[in-house]
Design a protein around this motif. Structure first.
Motif, mmCIF file in Angstrom:
data_model
loop_
_atom_site.group_PDB
_atom_site.id
_atom_site.type_symbol
_atom_site.label_atom_id
_atom_site.label_comp_id
_atom_site.label_asym_id
_atom_site.label_seq_id
_atom_site.Cartn_x
_atom_site.Cartn_y
_atom_site.Cartn_z
ATOM 1 N N PHE A 59 -17.666 9.491 32.514
ATOM 2 C CA PHE A 59 -18.508 9.229 31.484
ATOM 3 C C PHE A 59 -17.637 8.164 30.483
ATOM 4 N N ALA A 60 -16.211 7.808 31.182
ATOM 5 C CA ALA A 60 -15.529 7.034 30.279
ATOM 6 C C ALA A 60 -16.248 5.658 29.709
ATOM 7 N N PRO A 61 -15.668 5.110 28.661
ATOM 8 C CA PRO A 61 -16.410 3.680 28.445
ATOM 9 C C PRO A 61 -16.539 2.728 29.434
ATOM 10 N N ARG A 62 -17.479 1.803 29.155
ATOM 11 C CA ARG A 62 -17.425 0.570 30.147
ATOM 12 C C ARG A 62 -16.433 -0.138 30.425
ATOM 13 N N LYS A 63 -15.366 -0.108 29.358
ATOM 14 C CA LYS A 63 -14.182 -0.833 29.143
ATOM 15 C C LYS A 63 -13.464 -0.406 30.336
ATOM 16 N N PHE A 64 -13.248 0.841 30.506
ATOM 17 C CA PHE A 64 -12.389 1.620 31.524
ATOM 18 C C PHE A 64 -12.793 1.072 32.899
ATOM 19 N N PHE A 65 -14.077 1.189 33.043
ATOM 20 C CA PHE A 65 -14.564 0.508 34.388
ATOM 21 C C PHE A 65 -14.206 -1.048 34.578
ATOM 22 N N GLU A 66 -14.355 -1.683 33.404
ATOM 23 C CA GLU A 66 -13.713 -3.221 33.528
ATOM 24 C C GLU A 66 -12.276 -3.198 33.940
ATOM 25 N N GLU A 67 -11.605 -2.300 33.028
ATOM 26 C CA GLU A 67 -10.059 -2.554 33.198
ATOM 27 C C GLU A 67 -9.548 -1.915 34.675
ATOM 28 N N VAL A 68 -9.972 -0.962 35.033
ATOM 29 C CA VAL A 68 -9.347 -0.248 36.227
ATOM 30 C C VAL A 68 -9.718 -1.150 37.458
ATOM 31 N N GLU A 69 -8.844 -1.488 38.124
ATOM 32 C CA GLU A 69 -9.114 -2.257 39.560
ATOM 33 C C GLU A 69 -9.630 -1.710 40.429
ATOM 34 N N PHE A 70 -9.702 -0.495 40.667
ATOM 35 C CA PHE A 70 -10.273 0.164 41.647
ATOM 36 C C PHE A 70 -10.515 1.631 41.507
ATOM 37 N N LEU A 71 -11.494 2.439 41.732
ATOM 38 C CA LEU A 71 -11.492 3.960 41.535
ATOM 39 C C LEU A 71 -11.673 4.854 42.975
ATOM 40 N N SER A 72 -10.917 5.695 43.062
ATOM 41 C CA SER A 72 -11.165 6.650 44.153
ATOM 42 C C SER A 72 -11.638 8.051 43.912
ATOM 43 N N ILE A 73 -12.787 8.352 44.372
ATOM 44 C CA ILE A 73 -13.181 9.691 44.023
ATOM 45 C C ILE A 73 -12.371 10.663 44.811
ATOM 46 N N GLY A 74 -11.577 11.619 44.018
ATOM 47 C CA GLY A 74 -10.894 13.003 44.471
ATOM 48 C C GLY A 74 -11.913 13.967 44.459
ATOM 49 N N GLY A 75 -12.711 14.145 45.543
ATOM 50 C CA GLY A 75 -13.905 15.064 45.495
ATOM 51 C C GLY A 75 -13.406 16.590 45.634
ATOM 52 N N ASN A 76 -12.193 16.812 46.185
ATOM 53 C CA ASN A 76 -11.790 18.092 46.424
ATOM 54 C C ASN A 76 -11.664 18.554 44.656
ATOM 55 N N ASP A 77 -10.870 17.974 43.987
ATOM 56 C CA ASP A 77 -10.774 18.492 42.605
ATOM 57 C C ASP A 77 -12.081 18.256 41.780
ATOM 58 N N LEU A 78 -12.723 16.913 42.145
ATOM 59 C CA LEU A 78 -13.875 16.672 41.304
ATOM 60 C C LEU A 78 -15.296 17.718 41.400
#
Ligand code: PEP
Ligand code: MG
Length: 748
Positions: free
Chosen positions: A611-630
């Motif tokens: 739920f981070a601001p859109r700006k975060f999604f723009e700034e981060v170059e890629f995301l990896s979902i750590g499903g174990n913790d998530l």
């Protein structure tokens, strides 16, 4: 009085030894022994009961009870007075057996005419092997000296049992270490393996339990204890500043200098035991107390004493950790527990691992997973049941271990291995083909790694790159903080081995279950929600900077990809990214070659980041979902807690919907997103992730074949419809529907 008893018990032991020296069959020996004991103790009856299996005791020899009852009379653990001695592992001494609680009348033995009963456990190193009983007609309580004498004899019997003295033609008992045993544990790492036992700590064999020169034995014991004290003192000087380690060694020193411990062992020697048997007798008592104590402090101290006794036994018998035994060509490691560094020393030589303790999340399990070696943890008392060289089969799919399996079990198991091998051959045939679904969509499959040893899998598995390189493993398997130069050399070797394929280095993810042996442990009420991963990195940036420098130097002009773990809010990512930028500038100033390109991403492991601001999604170059913790935070279900960790299905509609929202947010900003938790390597889960739009998955190398094979048979649009329908119908999980669909694809 003590002297008289000591002489008596020495005489009895001397006769026992003579009885053992003959070359009779096992049964005859047992008969001789019961006769000797009954005569020496002035009792009408002496009987030996031994365990047939873990729960059943069998009358194996008797003087005084009906002969016909031998090998016929059996009782369960806890049943009758004999069963109670075995269960409690303590003496029962009563002048009026028929009136005692728990007495069970067994007509076939004719025992009701005997009034007094003395039963002592036959145990070796805390492991119950049977019960030794004397009975007499006169109602009397046995004296403390008599009890002690019978305990000493029981100790010798235990040693003889261990040495196989009662096995043979007469079928006194089938050899304890020859029976097939099935142990149920917990899956640590999937896979199946067949091989032969290799004990991490070989059992010490005491072949001389009786000795008739107490002076000599006392001298041997004193010399060995002196040697032990010196070695404990040496360990103290060599020990690091770690407080806990020092505490353990202090306890060792206390025991090694304990007068009570020494006195008891000398008394045992005076009554006819050898120095080794005296140490074992004390060790057995400590183990029995350990298994019954609920006080964790006491248990720990007793376990220290146990370790110390082991060291003493090795000094006395000259059997170091190297017992001269040769490792079988197909070793399956059996241990009570093992550290990650020791496991790495064995490396890929092992075909399987079975631990008595350990946990799914332990470091050893992480290493076993990285090496793709089948692992079962919590496997009963395997270190007692197994001998070096025993045939063993490990089923890491079900958490089952077959020790010395019979032919039927072995052939069923081999069928299973053959099926797996056939599947592997199928996967090999699609190694170079893309993971392209029937609808045409292509999913990129990457692998998770953490050790140099993982890298060869990059070619063999068909992975497109390393989607998650867990850098903490290098920190966990050492006894001190690795140096920057060491890390940089290692990362460079990783990049060399990857041969230009992308490697996503995740910065140090410590805390929670991953505690570095050389860092002060934090006593946190809830470590999974505590000071871990990037939180440590930002609060103590020294280590993070050192790691970033090592990575930059390792890249040495090649592209570099770095990912920060456990980011919970935008600001944390910004702060970490700033560290990266500053480190790059510093490295440039120092004259180091900068990477050709630097990609900086984050792991999405906390619901808040979704739920981070859109700006975060723009700034981060890629995301990896750590499903174990998530997943553990989404469902509030601890991933380490066996009671709850499987309670919520990954294919639960709420969780899938949540993942889909993340995918959608990433699509809006065109942020590349992947999934790198364990679930990515489970074919049905992987299929659903692909169907909701995740087009990059990172998993254990061994999972790439099965996942690709399934994806290639399915149409992602059809799976997506199934998920949407299940959601519309208000289903809890989509699993059943998707599994039905998958089965239908297998048939076509
Ligand atoms: C995860 O949490 O899914 C993950 C990949 O990280 P780890 O298992 O190392 O915590
Ligand atoms: Mg994680």
């Amino acid at each position: 009085m003590v002297d008289r008893t000591e002489t008596e018990s020495r005489k009895l032991l001397g006769r026992l030894r003579d009885a053992m020296a003959g070359d009779e069959a096992g049964q005859e020996r047992l008969n001789k022994i019961t006769h000797l004991i009954a005569t020496s103790m002035g009792c009408e009856v002496c009987s030996i009961y031994l365990f047939r299996d873990a729960e059943t005791l069998e009358l194996c020899a008797t003087e005084g009870l009906n002969e016909e009852a031998v090998h016929e009379t059996r009782m369960k653990m806890g049943e009758g007075l004999v069963g109670r001695v075995a269960r409690r592992r303590s003496v029962i001494n009563t002048p009026d057996a028929p009136q005692s609680p728990g007495f069970r009348y067994m007509p076939e033995t004719g025992e009701e005419i005997y009034s007094s009963f003395l039963g002592v456990p036959v145990q070796r190193l805390g492991e119950a092997l049977g019960v030794l009983v004397v009975q007499s007609k006169i109602a009397r309580e046995f004296s403390a000296d008599e009890v002690y004498a019978l305990e000493v004899v029981a100790m010798v019997l235990a040693e003889m049992t261990e040495l196989g003295a009662f096995v043979g033609e007469g079928a006194a008992m089938s050899a304890r270490h020859q029976q097939p045993i099935l142990l149920r544990g917990t899956v640590g790492q999937e896979g199946v393996a067949e091989g032969h036992v290799w004990l991490h700590e070989a059992r010490v064999v005491v072949s001389n339990p009786i000795a008739d020169d107490p002076e000599r034995e006392t001298e041997r014991l004193t010399e060995a204890v002196d040697e032990l004290r010196v070695s404990v003192d040496q360990m103290m000087t060599m020990a690091s500043a770690d407080k806990e380690q020092k505490q353990v060694l202090e306890t060792y020193r206390m025991f090694a200098n304990s007068k009570g411990w020494m006195r008891r062992m000398v008394e045992d020697i005076q009554s006819g035991l050898s120095a080794e048997a005296a140490v074992e007798k004390e060790q057995s008592l400590a183990r029995a107390r350990m298994s019954q104590s609920t006080d964790s402090y006491l248990r720990e101290r007793l376990s220290d004493l146990d370790d110390l006794s082991n060291r003493l036994l090795r000094i006395l018998t000259g059997q170091g950790s190297d017992t001269g035994a040769e490792m079988p060509p197909d070793p399956i490691l059996v241990a009570r527990n093992i550290g990650p560094a020791e496991l790495l020393d064995y490396g890929r030589n092992l075909k399987g691992i079975v631990l008595e303790q350990g946990s799914v999340g332990s470091h050893a399990a992480i290493v076993a997973r990285a090496l793709a070696i089948p692992l079962v943890v919590h496997a009963g008392r395997i270190t007692n049941d197994a001998l070096n060289g025993d045939h063993i089969m490990v089923d890491g799919e079900q958490g089952i271990v077959h020790l010395r399996p019979d032919d039927t079990v072995a052939s069923a198991f081999r069928d299973k291995i053959a099926m797996q091998a056939a599947a592997q051959a199928r996967y090999a045939s699609i190694l170079d083909l893309p993971a392209q679904a029937k609808c045409g969509s292509v999913v990129a499959l990457h692998m998770n790694a953490g050790l140099m040893a993982d890298l060869p899998s990059l070619q063999g598995s068909g992975a497109e790159g390393v989607g998650l390189f867990r850098t903490e493993l290098q920190f966990l398997v050492r006894n001190q903080m690795p140096k920057r130069s060491e890390l940089s050399a290692l990362y460079a070797r990783v990049l060399d081995a990857a041969g230009g394929k992308r490697v996503v280095f995740r910065t140090l993810d410590i805390g929670s279950d991953k505690v570095l042996p050389y860092m002060k442990p934090n006593d946190e009420p809830n470590p999974a929600l505590g000071w871990r991963a990037i939180r440590v990195g930002l609060d103590k940036p020294g280590v993070m900077r050192m790691q970033l420098q090592a990575l930059i130097r390792a890249a040495n002009g090649r592209p570099l990809t770095v990912m920060f773990p456990f980011v919970a809010q935008f600001e944390e990512f910004r702060a970490a990214k700033l560290e990266m930028d500053k480190t790059l500038s510093r490295e440039a100033r120092l004259g180091h070659v900068l990477p050709a390109s630097v990609e900086v991403g984050a792991m999405l492991e906390t619901p808040s980041l979704a739920f981070a601001p859109r700006k975060f999604f723009e700034e981060v170059e890629f995301l990896s979902i750590g499903g174990n913790d998530l997943k553990q935070f989404f469902f509030a279900a601890d991933r380490e807690n066996e009671r709850v960790r499987r309670r919520y299905d990954t294919l639960n509609v709420s969780f899938l919907t949540f993942l889909e929202n993340i995918v959608d947010r990433c699509a809006e900003t065109q942020t590349p997103v992947s999934f790198c938790g364990e679930d990515a390597g489970r074919p049905v889960e992987a299929l659903c992730f692909a169907a909701i739009g995740l087009r990059t998955l990172s998993m254990r190398p061994a999972s790439i074949g099965p996942v690709k094979s399934l994806l290639r048979r399915c149409d992602l649009n059809e799976v997506r419809d199934i998920i949407n329908n299940a959601r519309d119908r208000g289903e809890m999980s989509v699993r059943a529907d998707v599994v039905d669909y998958v089965k239908a694809q297998h048939q076509t």
